[in-house]
Design an enzyme around this catalytic site. Structure first.
Site, short mmCIF file in Angstrom:
data_model
loop_
_atom_site.label_atom_id
_atom_site.label_comp_id
_atom_site.label_asym_id
_atom_site.label_seq_id
_atom_site.Cartn_x
_atom_site.Cartn_y
_atom_site.Cartn_z
N LYS A 28 0.84 -1.21 0.00
CA LYS A 28 0.00 0.00 0.00
C LYS A 28 0.88 1.26 0.00
O LYS A 28 0.67 2.17 -0.78
CB LYS A 28 -0.92 0.02 1.24
N ARG A 103 -9.88 0.98 8.44
CA ARG A 103 -9.50 -0.40 8.75
C ARG A 103 -10.59 -1.13 9.50
O ARG A 103 -10.42 -2.31 9.82
CB ARG A 103 -8.25 -0.39 9.63
N ARG A 142 11.87 -5.36 4.97
CA ARG A 142 11.62 -3.94 4.68
C ARG A 142 12.51 -3.00 5.49
O ARG A 142 12.73 -3.19 6.66
CB ARG A 142 10.16 -3.62 4.98
N ARG A 176 11.16 -0.74 11.11
CA ARG A 176 10.06 -0.47 12.04
C ARG A 176 10.05 -1.45 13.21
O ARG A 176 10.35 -2.63 13.04
CB ARG A 176 8.72 -0.57 11.30
N ARG A 187 -0.84 -8.80 13.17
CA ARG A 187 -1.34 -7.79 12.22
C ARG A 187 -2.17 -8.45 11.12
O ARG A 187 -3.19 -7.91 10.68
CB ARG A 187 -0.15 -7.03 11.62
P1 AP5 Z 1 4.88 -1.67 1.85
O1 AP5 Z 1 4.52 -0.84 0.66
O2 AP5 Z 1 5.63 -1.01 2.95
O3 AP5 Z 1 3.56 -2.40 2.39
P2 AP5 Z 1 2.31 -1.84 3.16
O4 AP5 Z 1 1.09 -2.48 2.60
O5 AP5 Z 1 2.33 -0.33 3.18
O6 AP5 Z 1 2.63 -2.47 4.57
P3 AP5 Z 1 2.57 -1.87 6.04
O7 AP5 Z 1 3.29 -2.86 6.91
O8 AP5 Z 1 3.06 -0.46 6.07
O9 AP5 Z 1 1.09 -1.94 6.32
P4 AP5 Z 1 0.45 -2.00 7.67
O10 AP5 Z 1 -0.92 -1.88 7.22
O11 AP5 Z 1 0.74 -3.16 8.52
O12 AP5 Z 1 1.18 -0.82 8.48
P5 AP5 Z 1 0.68 0.66 8.84
O13 AP5 Z 1 1.87 1.50 8.92
O14 AP5 Z 1 -0.46 1.07 8.01
O15 AP5 Z 1 5.69 -2.94 1.33
C1 AP5 Z 1 6.29 -3.83 2.25
C2 AP5 Z 1 7.69 -4.26 1.74
O16 AP5 Z 1 7.52 -5.05 0.56
C3 AP5 Z 1 8.59 -3.06 1.33
O17 AP5 Z 1 9.91 -3.36 1.68
C4 AP5 Z 1 8.44 -2.97 -0.20
O18 AP5 Z 1 9.64 -2.49 -0.81
C5 AP5 Z 1 8.17 -4.44 -0.56
N1 AP5 Z 1 7.24 -4.57 -1.68
C6 AP5 Z 1 6.12 -3.83 -1.93
N2 AP5 Z 1 5.51 -4.26 -3.05
C7 AP5 Z 1 6.23 -5.33 -3.50
C8 AP5 Z 1 6.11 -6.22 -4.61
N3 AP5 Z 1 5.11 -6.11 -5.51
N4 AP5 Z 1 7.03 -7.19 -4.75
C9 AP5 Z 1 8.07 -7.33 -3.86
N5 AP5 Z 1 8.25 -6.50 -2.80
C10 AP5 Z 1 7.34 -5.52 -2.62
O19 AP5 Z 1 0.10 0.40 10.32
C11 AP5 Z 1 0.95 0.07 11.40
C12 AP5 Z 1 0.11 -0.07 12.66
O20 AP5 Z 1 -0.55 1.19 12.96
C13 AP5 Z 1 -1.03 -1.08 12.58
O21 AP5 Z 1 -0.59 -2.39 12.87
C14 AP5 Z 1 -2.00 -0.52 13.64
O22 AP5 Z 1 -1.56 -0.84 14.95
C15 AP5 Z 1 -1.86 0.98 13.46
N6 AP5 Z 1 -2.84 1.55 12.52
C16 AP5 Z 1 -2.56 2.14 11.33
N7 AP5 Z 1 -3.70 2.57 10.73
C17 AP5 Z 1 -4.71 2.20 11.56
C18 AP5 Z 1 -6.13 2.33 11.48
N8 AP5 Z 1 -6.73 2.90 10.42
N9 AP5 Z 1 -6.86 1.84 12.51
C19 AP5 Z 1 -6.28 1.27 13.59
N10 AP5 Z 1 -4.94 1.11 13.72
C20 AP5 Z 1 -4.16 1.57 12.71
#
Ligand code: AP5
Length: 233
Positions: A28, A103, A142, A176, A187
Protein backbone atom coordinates in the site's frame (compact mmCIF):
# COMPACT_ATOMS: atom_id res chain seq x y z
CA UNK A 1 -9.64 22.97 12.58
CA UNK A 2 -13.38 22.34 13.14
CA UNK A 3 -15.74 20.71 10.66
CA UNK A 4 -17.22 24.05 9.48
CA UNK A 5 -13.79 25.36 8.56
CA UNK A 6 -12.98 22.13 6.75
CA UNK A 7 -16.25 22.37 4.82
CA UNK A 8 -15.37 25.90 3.66
CA UNK A 9 -11.86 24.87 2.63
CA UNK A 10 -13.11 21.96 0.53
CA UNK A 11 -16.35 23.43 -0.83
CA UNK A 12 -14.91 24.75 -4.11
CA UNK A 13 -14.42 21.51 -6.09
CA UNK A 14 -14.50 17.84 -5.18
CA UNK A 15 -10.97 16.44 -5.25
CA UNK A 16 -10.12 12.75 -5.76
CA UNK A 17 -10.34 10.40 -2.80
CA UNK A 18 -8.71 6.97 -3.20
CA UNK A 19 -8.54 4.22 -0.61
CA UNK A 20 -5.88 1.48 -0.64
CA UNK A 21 -6.96 -1.71 1.14
CA UNK A 22 -4.73 -4.68 1.80
CA UNK A 23 -2.94 -6.68 4.49
CA UNK A 24 0.33 -5.56 6.07
CA UNK A 25 3.11 -5.70 3.50
CA UNK A 26 0.73 -5.75 0.51
CA UNK A 27 2.50 -2.72 -0.95
CA UNK A 28 0.00 0.00 0.00
CA UNK A 29 2.71 2.47 1.01
CA UNK A 30 4.93 1.61 -1.97
CA UNK A 31 2.10 2.11 -4.46
CA UNK A 32 0.67 5.18 -2.68
CA UNK A 33 4.01 6.97 -2.89
CA UNK A 34 4.30 6.15 -6.62
CA UNK A 35 0.76 7.43 -7.27
CA UNK A 36 1.53 10.54 -5.24
CA UNK A 37 4.52 11.31 -7.45
CA UNK A 38 2.70 10.59 -10.72
CA UNK A 39 -0.63 12.25 -10.00
CA UNK A 40 0.20 14.98 -7.48
CA UNK A 41 -2.20 13.55 -4.91
CA UNK A 42 -1.31 13.45 -1.20
CA UNK A 43 -0.58 10.11 0.50
CA UNK A 44 -2.17 9.91 3.96
CA UNK A 45 -0.93 6.91 5.93
CA UNK A 46 -2.54 6.51 9.35
CA UNK A 47 0.38 4.22 10.26
CA UNK A 48 2.82 7.09 9.55
CA UNK A 49 0.61 9.61 11.39
CA UNK A 50 0.45 7.29 14.42
CA UNK A 51 4.22 6.70 14.37
CA UNK A 52 4.70 10.50 14.31
CA UNK A 53 2.35 10.81 17.31
CA UNK A 54 4.31 8.10 19.15
CA UNK A 55 7.61 9.86 18.40
CA UNK A 56 6.19 13.22 19.51
CA UNK A 57 4.87 11.68 22.74
CA UNK A 58 1.33 13.07 22.33
CA UNK A 59 -1.55 11.58 24.36
CA UNK A 60 -2.73 9.75 21.23
CA UNK A 61 0.79 8.47 20.61
CA UNK A 62 1.14 7.22 24.18
CA UNK A 63 -2.17 5.35 23.89
CA UNK A 64 -1.25 3.90 20.48
CA UNK A 65 2.32 2.76 21.16
CA UNK A 66 1.70 -0.55 22.96
CA UNK A 67 -1.17 -1.52 20.65
CA UNK A 68 0.98 -0.96 17.56
CA UNK A 69 3.90 -2.91 19.00
CA UNK A 70 1.55 -5.82 19.69
CA UNK A 71 0.15 -5.72 16.14
CA UNK A 72 -3.41 -4.79 17.13
CA UNK A 73 -5.56 -1.96 15.82
CA UNK A 74 -5.47 1.41 17.57
CA UNK A 75 -8.90 2.60 18.79
CA UNK A 76 -11.28 3.98 16.17
CA UNK A 77 -11.64 7.21 18.14
CA UNK A 78 -7.91 8.00 18.11
CA UNK A 79 -7.43 7.09 14.45
CA UNK A 80 -10.51 8.98 13.23
CA UNK A 81 -9.42 12.12 15.13
CA UNK A 82 -5.90 11.93 13.69
CA UNK A 83 -7.22 11.43 10.15
CA UNK A 84 -9.81 14.21 10.50
CA UNK A 85 -7.10 16.67 11.63
CA UNK A 86 -4.85 15.68 8.74
CA UNK A 87 -7.66 16.01 6.18
CA UNK A 88 -8.20 19.57 7.41
CA UNK A 89 -4.72 20.60 6.18
CA UNK A 90 -4.89 22.68 2.97
CA UNK A 91 -2.57 20.42 0.91
CA UNK A 92 -5.28 17.72 0.88
CA UNK A 93 -7.33 19.88 -1.51
CA UNK A 94 -5.19 18.30 -4.29
CA UNK A 95 -6.82 14.95 -3.52
CA UNK A 96 -5.79 12.13 -1.23
CA UNK A 97 -4.69 8.51 -1.27
CA UNK A 98 -5.74 6.93 2.03
CA UNK A 99 -3.14 4.29 2.90
CA UNK A 100 -4.23 2.09 5.81
CA UNK A 101 -7.49 3.91 6.54
CA UNK A 102 -10.24 2.89 7.02
CA UNK A 103 -9.50 -0.40 8.75
CA UNK A 104 -12.84 -1.07 10.45
CA UNK A 105 -16.47 -0.58 9.53
CA UNK A 106 -16.74 2.16 12.17
CA UNK A 107 -13.87 4.04 10.47
CA UNK A 108 -15.43 3.53 7.01
CA UNK A 109 -18.75 4.95 8.19
CA UNK A 110 -16.99 7.91 9.85
CA UNK A 111 -15.13 8.59 6.58
CA UNK A 112 -18.40 8.49 4.62
CA UNK A 113 -19.90 11.11 6.97
CA UNK A 114 -16.81 13.32 6.84
CA UNK A 115 -16.66 13.24 3.04
CA UNK A 116 -20.39 13.91 2.75
CA UNK A 117 -20.02 17.00 4.97
CA UNK A 118 -17.24 18.21 2.64
CA UNK A 119 -19.11 17.47 -0.60
CA UNK A 120 -16.51 14.82 -1.45
CA UNK A 121 -16.89 11.22 -2.56
CA UNK A 122 -14.72 8.12 -2.78
CA UNK A 123 -13.51 7.62 -6.37
CA UNK A 124 -12.20 4.10 -5.76
CA UNK A 125 -11.34 1.67 -2.97
CA UNK A 126 -8.55 -0.47 -4.40
CA UNK A 127 -7.89 -3.83 -2.78
CA UNK A 128 -4.31 -5.12 -3.20
CA UNK A 129 -4.68 -8.90 -3.46
CA UNK A 130 -1.77 -10.91 -2.03
CA UNK A 131 -0.94 -14.24 -0.32
CA UNK A 132 -0.33 -14.21 3.45
CA UNK A 133 2.93 -16.17 3.09
CA UNK A 134 4.48 -13.48 0.88
CA UNK A 135 3.61 -10.82 3.45
CA UNK A 136 5.99 -12.16 6.07
CA UNK A 137 8.91 -12.07 3.58
CA UNK A 138 8.04 -8.58 2.46
CA UNK A 139 7.77 -7.21 5.98
CA UNK A 140 10.82 -8.96 7.39
CA UNK A 141 13.01 -7.47 4.63
CA UNK A 142 11.62 -3.94 4.68
CA UNK A 143 13.64 -0.84 5.58
CA UNK A 144 13.40 2.85 4.79
CA UNK A 145 15.64 5.89 4.43
CA UNK A 146 15.59 7.74 7.76
CA UNK A 147 15.84 11.09 5.99
CA UNK A 148 13.19 10.93 3.24
CA UNK A 149 11.19 7.76 3.98
CA UNK A 150 11.94 6.06 0.63
CA UNK A 151 11.17 2.35 1.04
CA UNK A 152 13.61 -0.52 0.29
CA UNK A 153 13.72 -4.28 0.71
CA UNK A 154 16.59 -6.69 1.42
CA UNK A 155 15.57 -8.92 -1.51
CA UNK A 156 13.20 -6.99 -3.76
CA UNK A 157 14.29 -3.37 -3.85
CA UNK A 158 17.85 -2.42 -2.94
CA UNK A 159 19.41 1.00 -3.42
CA UNK A 160 21.83 1.28 -6.36
CA UNK A 161 24.68 1.99 -3.92
CA UNK A 162 24.44 -0.20 -0.85
CA UNK A 163 23.45 1.88 2.21
CA UNK A 164 22.78 5.09 0.26
CA UNK A 165 19.27 6.28 -0.57
CA UNK A 166 18.65 6.58 -4.35
CA UNK A 167 16.27 9.45 -3.78
CA UNK A 168 18.01 11.81 -1.33
CA UNK A 169 21.51 10.38 -0.79
CA UNK A 170 20.82 9.75 2.91
CA UNK A 171 22.98 7.07 4.52
CA UNK A 172 20.90 6.22 7.59
CA UNK A 173 18.39 3.42 7.08
CA UNK A 174 15.83 2.27 9.66
CA UNK A 175 13.47 -0.65 10.35
CA UNK A 176 10.06 -0.47 12.04
CA UNK A 177 9.62 -1.75 15.61
CA UNK A 178 6.55 -3.81 14.58
CA UNK A 179 8.25 -5.52 11.61
CA UNK A 180 8.99 -8.87 13.27
CA UNK A 181 7.56 -12.35 12.78
CA UNK A 182 5.37 -12.44 15.96
CA UNK A 183 3.81 -9.04 15.35
CA UNK A 184 3.20 -9.76 11.68
CA UNK A 185 0.99 -12.72 12.70
CA UNK A 186 -1.15 -10.45 14.91
CA UNK A 187 -1.34 -7.79 12.22
CA UNK A 188 -2.53 -10.35 9.65
CA UNK A 189 -5.15 -11.64 12.09
CA UNK A 190 -6.39 -8.09 12.73
CA UNK A 191 -6.55 -7.53 8.97
CA UNK A 192 -8.65 -10.64 8.28
CA UNK A 193 -11.00 -10.10 11.25
CA UNK A 194 -11.54 -6.34 11.11
CA UNK A 195 -10.41 -4.91 7.76
CA UNK A 196 -11.17 -7.58 5.13
CA UNK A 197 -14.97 -7.02 5.61
CA UNK A 198 -14.45 -3.58 4.04
CA UNK A 199 -13.95 -5.30 0.67
CA UNK A 200 -17.65 -6.21 0.74
CA UNK A 201 -18.52 -2.79 2.20
CA UNK A 202 -17.01 -0.94 -0.77
CA UNK A 203 -18.23 -3.60 -3.20
CA UNK A 204 -21.76 -2.79 -2.05
CA UNK A 205 -21.17 0.89 -2.81
CA UNK A 206 -19.84 0.17 -6.32
CA UNK A 207 -16.44 1.69 -5.41
CA UNK A 208 -14.35 -1.49 -5.15
CA UNK A 209 -11.53 -2.32 -7.58
CA UNK A 210 -9.15 -5.27 -7.16
CA UNK A 211 -5.55 -5.58 -8.32
CA UNK A 212 -3.19 -8.55 -8.22
CA UNK A 213 -0.34 -7.25 -6.02
CA UNK A 214 1.88 -10.36 -6.17
CA UNK A 215 3.96 -9.33 -9.19
CA UNK A 216 6.65 -6.81 -10.02
CA UNK A 217 6.34 -3.41 -8.25
CA UNK A 218 6.53 -1.37 -11.47
CA UNK A 219 4.02 -3.56 -13.32
CA UNK A 220 1.57 -3.27 -10.42
CA UNK A 221 2.14 0.50 -10.41
CA UNK A 222 1.30 0.70 -14.12
CA UNK A 223 -1.96 -1.22 -13.52
CA UNK A 224 -2.80 0.96 -10.53
CA UNK A 225 -2.11 4.13 -12.47
CA UNK A 226 -4.46 3.10 -15.28
CA UNK A 227 -7.14 2.09 -12.77
CA UNK A 228 -6.85 5.35 -10.84
CA UNK A 229 -6.78 7.49 -13.99
CA UNK A 230 -10.14 5.98 -14.99
CA UNK A 231 -11.56 6.41 -11.48
CA UNK A 232 -10.71 10.12 -11.22
CA UNK A 233 -11.44 11.08 -14.85
P1 AP5 B 1 4.88 -1.67 1.85
O1 AP5 B 1 4.52 -0.84 0.66
O2 AP5 B 1 5.63 -1.01 2.95
O3 AP5 B 1 3.56 -2.40 2.39
P2 AP5 B 1 2.31 -1.84 3.16
O4 AP5 B 1 1.09 -2.48 2.60
O5 AP5 B 1 2.33 -0.33 3.18
O6 AP5 B 1 2.63 -2.47 4.57
P3 AP5 B 1 2.57 -1.87 6.04
O7 AP5 B 1 3.29 -2.86 6.91
O8 AP5 B 1 3.06 -0.46 6.07
O9 AP5 B 1 1.09 -1.94 6.32
P4 AP5 B 1 0.45 -2.00 7.67
O10 AP5 B 1 -0.92 -1.88 7.22
O11 AP5 B 1 0.74 -3.16 8.52
O12 AP5 B 1 1.18 -0.82 8.48
P5 AP5 B 1 0.68 0.66 8.84
O13 AP5 B 1 1.87 1.50 8.92
O14 AP5 B 1 -0.46 1.07 8.01
O15 AP5 B 1 5.69 -2.94 1.33
C1 AP5 B 1 6.29 -3.83 2.25
C2 AP5 B 1 7.69 -4.26 1.74
O16 AP5 B 1 7.52 -5.05 0.56
C3 AP5 B 1 8.59 -3.06 1.33
O17 AP5 B 1 9.91 -3.36 1.68
C4 AP5 B 1 8.44 -2.97 -0.20
O18 AP5 B 1 9.64 -2.49 -0.81
C5 AP5 B 1 8.17 -4.44 -0.56
N1 AP5 B 1 7.24 -4.57 -1.68
C6 AP5 B 1 6.12 -3.83 -1.93
N2 AP5 B 1 5.51 -4.26 -3.05
C7 AP5 B 1 6.23 -5.33 -3.50
C8 AP5 B 1 6.11 -6.22 -4.61
N3 AP5 B 1 5.11 -6.11 -5.51
N4 AP5 B 1 7.03 -7.19 -4.75
C9 AP5 B 1 8.07 -7.33 -3.86
N5 AP5 B 1 8.25 -6.50 -2.80
C10 AP5 B 1 7.34 -5.52 -2.62
O19 AP5 B 1 0.10 0.40 10.32
C11 AP5 B 1 0.95 0.07 11.40
C12 AP5 B 1 0.11 -0.07 12.66
O20 AP5 B 1 -0.55 1.19 12.96
C13 AP5 B 1 -1.03 -1.08 12.58
O21 AP5 B 1 -0.59 -2.39 12.87
C14 AP5 B 1 -2.00 -0.52 13.64
O22 AP5 B 1 -1.56 -0.84 14.95
C15 AP5 B 1 -1.86 0.98 13.46
N6 AP5 B 1 -2.84 1.55 12.52
C16 AP5 B 1 -2.56 2.14 11.33
N7 AP5 B 1 -3.70 2.57 10.73
C17 AP5 B 1 -4.71 2.20 11.56
C18 AP5 B 1 -6.13 2.33 11.48
N8 AP5 B 1 -6.73 2.90 10.42
N9 AP5 B 1 -6.86 1.84 12.51
C19 AP5 B 1 -6.28 1.27 13.59
N10 AP5 B 1 -4.94 1.11 13.72
C20 AP5 B 1 -4.16 1.57 12.71
Amino acid sequence: MDTDTMTTAKASAPSPVLILLGPPGAGKGTQARMLEEKLGLVQLSTGDLLREAVAAGTDAGKAAKAVMEAGGLVSDEIVINILRDRLAQPDTAKGVILDGFPRTTVQAEALDRLLEEQGQKINAAISLEVDDTEMVTRIAGRYTCAACGEGYHDLYKQPVTDGTCDKCGGTEMKRRADDNAETVGSRLKAYHAQTAPLIAYYGGKGALQKIDAMGDIDQIAAGMHAMVARAIA
